[in-house]
Design a protein around this motif. Structure first.
Motif, short mmCIF file in Angstrom:
data_model
loop_
_atom_site.label_atom_id
_atom_site.label_comp_id
_atom_site.label_asym_id
_atom_site.label_seq_id
_atom_site.Cartn_x
_atom_site.Cartn_y
_atom_site.Cartn_z
N UNK A 45 24.23 21.87 30.54
CA UNK A 45 23.30 21.60 31.63
C UNK A 45 23.85 22.12 32.96
N UNK A 46 23.15 21.82 34.02
CA UNK A 46 23.55 22.30 35.35
C UNK A 46 24.97 21.88 35.70
N UNK A 47 25.34 20.70 35.23
CA UNK A 47 26.67 20.18 35.52
C UNK A 47 27.76 20.89 34.70
N UNK A 48 27.33 21.82 33.82
CA UNK A 48 28.21 22.53 32.88
C UNK A 48 28.66 21.65 31.73
N UNK A 49 28.18 20.43 31.72
CA UNK A 49 28.47 19.54 30.58
C UNK A 49 27.27 19.59 29.65
N UNK A 50 27.49 19.22 28.39
CA UNK A 50 26.34 19.10 27.50
C UNK A 50 25.70 17.73 27.74
N UNK A 78 14.98 31.66 31.94
CA UNK A 78 14.01 30.71 32.48
C UNK A 78 14.72 29.58 33.22
N UNK A 79 14.48 29.47 34.52
CA UNK A 79 15.11 28.38 35.25
C UNK A 79 14.35 27.09 35.01
N UNK A 80 15.04 26.02 34.68
CA UNK A 80 14.36 24.76 34.41
C UNK A 80 15.06 23.63 35.12
N UNK A 81 14.62 22.44 34.77
CA UNK A 81 15.14 21.26 35.42
C UNK A 81 16.62 21.08 35.15
N UNK A 82 17.00 21.35 33.92
CA UNK A 82 18.39 21.12 33.55
C UNK A 82 18.96 22.44 33.04
N UNK A 83 19.38 23.29 33.93
CA UNK A 83 19.98 24.54 33.51
C UNK A 83 18.96 25.63 33.23
N UNK A 84 19.39 26.67 32.52
CA UNK A 84 18.51 27.80 32.21
C UNK A 84 18.44 28.02 30.71
#
Ligand SMILES: Nc1nc2c(ncn2[C@@H]2O[C@H](COP(=O)(O)OP(=O)(O)O)[C@@H](O)[C@H]2O)c(=O)[nH]1
Ligand SMILES: [Mg+2]
Lengths: 210, 202
Positions: free
Chosen positions: A93-98, B73-79
């Motif tokens: 995820x964005x945090x680089x964590x799963x 694809x950019x999304x809410x939680x990552x790409x």
């Protein structure tokens, strides 16, 4: 003396208010995330209308929940975050964590403060609400591709898990089971009322299936 | 890499959709991989405006073979990354040119392995001439096949045209049980819903 009685009832009301406010915050967030497609298939929600306002709204309502009873509000919110992650457990995820790592890390922090029992019972409570929702929304979710246990595991399997979770929670924390269910019903009723009275002038009615 | 295949009759706006959807998702340069119906592959880099100009047209079968490009694809939680596959249009019956026939066989082969199938229908012309005229046998077959699997949705395109709302209602009536997303590929409306749908399936 009457003050003490008043304080006593208020004290008992606090977990309930925490459930209602945290539940509202969770519902606003969920509806916002699922918004556009759900509106298309007629699963309309009041919070879709909030658009970007959903974030501050949800946070403010959640604060009210924390003010009422922090332990209840925080663990319930964590549980819905953890269960809401169900499509993204393995993904980075964005945090680089799963998803898994995020859930475990945040869960450890929160259980350090409120204890694992509070965390576990809140998880069960949210699981019950989610499973119930999934059984009701199975067909619509199939159409829009939303994550849904009734589709993924089957309706019978989901219903059995639901029964098991209800039995477990009624043993571990019957009050939580009761309060969460009451606030769930209250919130969904209230949301429906807000939709029917609030008007949806900004939505093109031709686009919404009736 | 998961694939999102665009399918539908010629001139419904598949290529315009592919390019403008890429634009909507923040892609500025397309590295397009072309596969001819004979199976030869070559790659070209095109800007979005050049791609629109060169690859779309109102003459049928402008797209022969497949045009693929990758999108993050950019999304809410990552790409999430996926490939858009723009196919040649389907036509009724058996086309007299072998090249076109091959292109169609190629299109159908893509559909089998796709994670997402977006079936475009021209709501503008449905509104004008009715479902029976505007929608062909192929569309029914595609819908029937699509309804049996995950990730199939109908995009009612050209909603910017007069009569398209009427067309959308007719499409809803004639394709019950499917997710139908009204869009205008040209004006990039309805793309939020499409993005969310694609996100959920890749
Ligand atoms: N008005 C309108 N025209 C469109 C739209 N999308 C595509 N078109 C037009 O339809 C024609 C065919 O488009 P194209 O993408 O080449 O169709 P394809 O054969 O399905 O790839 C072109 O003239 C486009 O400009 C739309 O949303 N609205
Ligand atoms: Mg084309």
């Amino acid at each position: 003396m009457s003050g003490a009685i008043f304080e006593g009832t208020l004290l008992n009301l606090r977990p309930f208010l925490a459930c209602v406010f945290a539940g509202f915050a969770i519902k606003i967030m969920d509806d916002y995330l699922d918004g556009p497609l759900d509106a298309l298939v007629g699963k309309i929600s009041w919070s879709t209308r909030l658009e970007k306002g959903a974030l501050p709204y949800a946070l403010m309502v959640f604060c009210l929940g924390v003010a009422a009873d922090d332990g209840w509000a925080v663990t319930l919110f964590w549980a819905s975050y953890a269960l809401g992650m169900r499509g993204d457990l393995q993904r980075s995820l964005l945090s680089r964590l799963t998803g898994w790592q995020e859930i475990v890390l945040t869960g450890l922090c929160i259980s350090a403060v409120y204890g694992s029992r509070a965390l576990g019972t809140s998880w069960l409570a949210v699981f019950i609400v989610q499973a119930w929702d999934d059984l009701l929304d199975k067909d619509i979710d199939k159409l829009t591709g939303a994550h849904n246990w009734a589709i993924q595991w089957g309706s019978t399997e989901t219903a059995i898990s639901l029964v098991i979770a209800v039995s477990l929670l009624s043993l571990l924390h019957p009050v939580k089971l009761l309060l969460v269910l009451i606030s769930y019903i209250l919130i969904t009723r209230l949301m429906r009322l807000l939709i029917s009275t609030g008007g949806r002038a900004d939505v093109d009615t031709d686009i919404v299936v009736s | 890499m998961k694939q999102c295949v665009l399918i539908g009759k010629t001139n419904v706006g598949k290529t315009v959709f592919a390019i403008n959807f890429a634009d909507f998702l923040g892609v500025s340069k397309l590295a397009i991989e072309f596969t001819t119906p004979n199976g030869e592959i070559y790659e070209r880099n095109l800007s979005l405006s050049d791609a629109l100009q060169e690859l779309t047209s109102d003459t049928p079968h402008h797209t022969l073979g497949l045009q693929k490009f990758q999108i993050s694809l950019p999304g809410l939680k990552g790409r999430k990354r996926f490939t858009i596959v723009d196919t040649s249009g389907l036509t009724e019956g058996i086309h007299r040119e072998a090249f076109v026939r091959k292109a169609m066989a190629q299109t159908l082969a893509q559909v089998r392995t796709a994670a997402v199938i977006l079936h475009l229908i021209d709501a503008g012309s449905v509104g004008k001439v009715g479902v029976l005229e505007a929608v062909g046998e192929v569309d029914w077959q595609v819908a029937q096949f699509g309804g049996m699997r995950r990730g199939y949705a109908i995009l009612a395109n050209k909603m910017d045209l007069m009569g398209a709302k009427q067309g959308l209602l007719k499409i809803r009536q004639d394709f019950p049980g499917h997710l139908i997303i009204p869009i205008s590929a040209l004006n990039k409306t309805g793309f939020t819903e499409v993005k969310q749908y694609v996100w959920r399936h890749i």
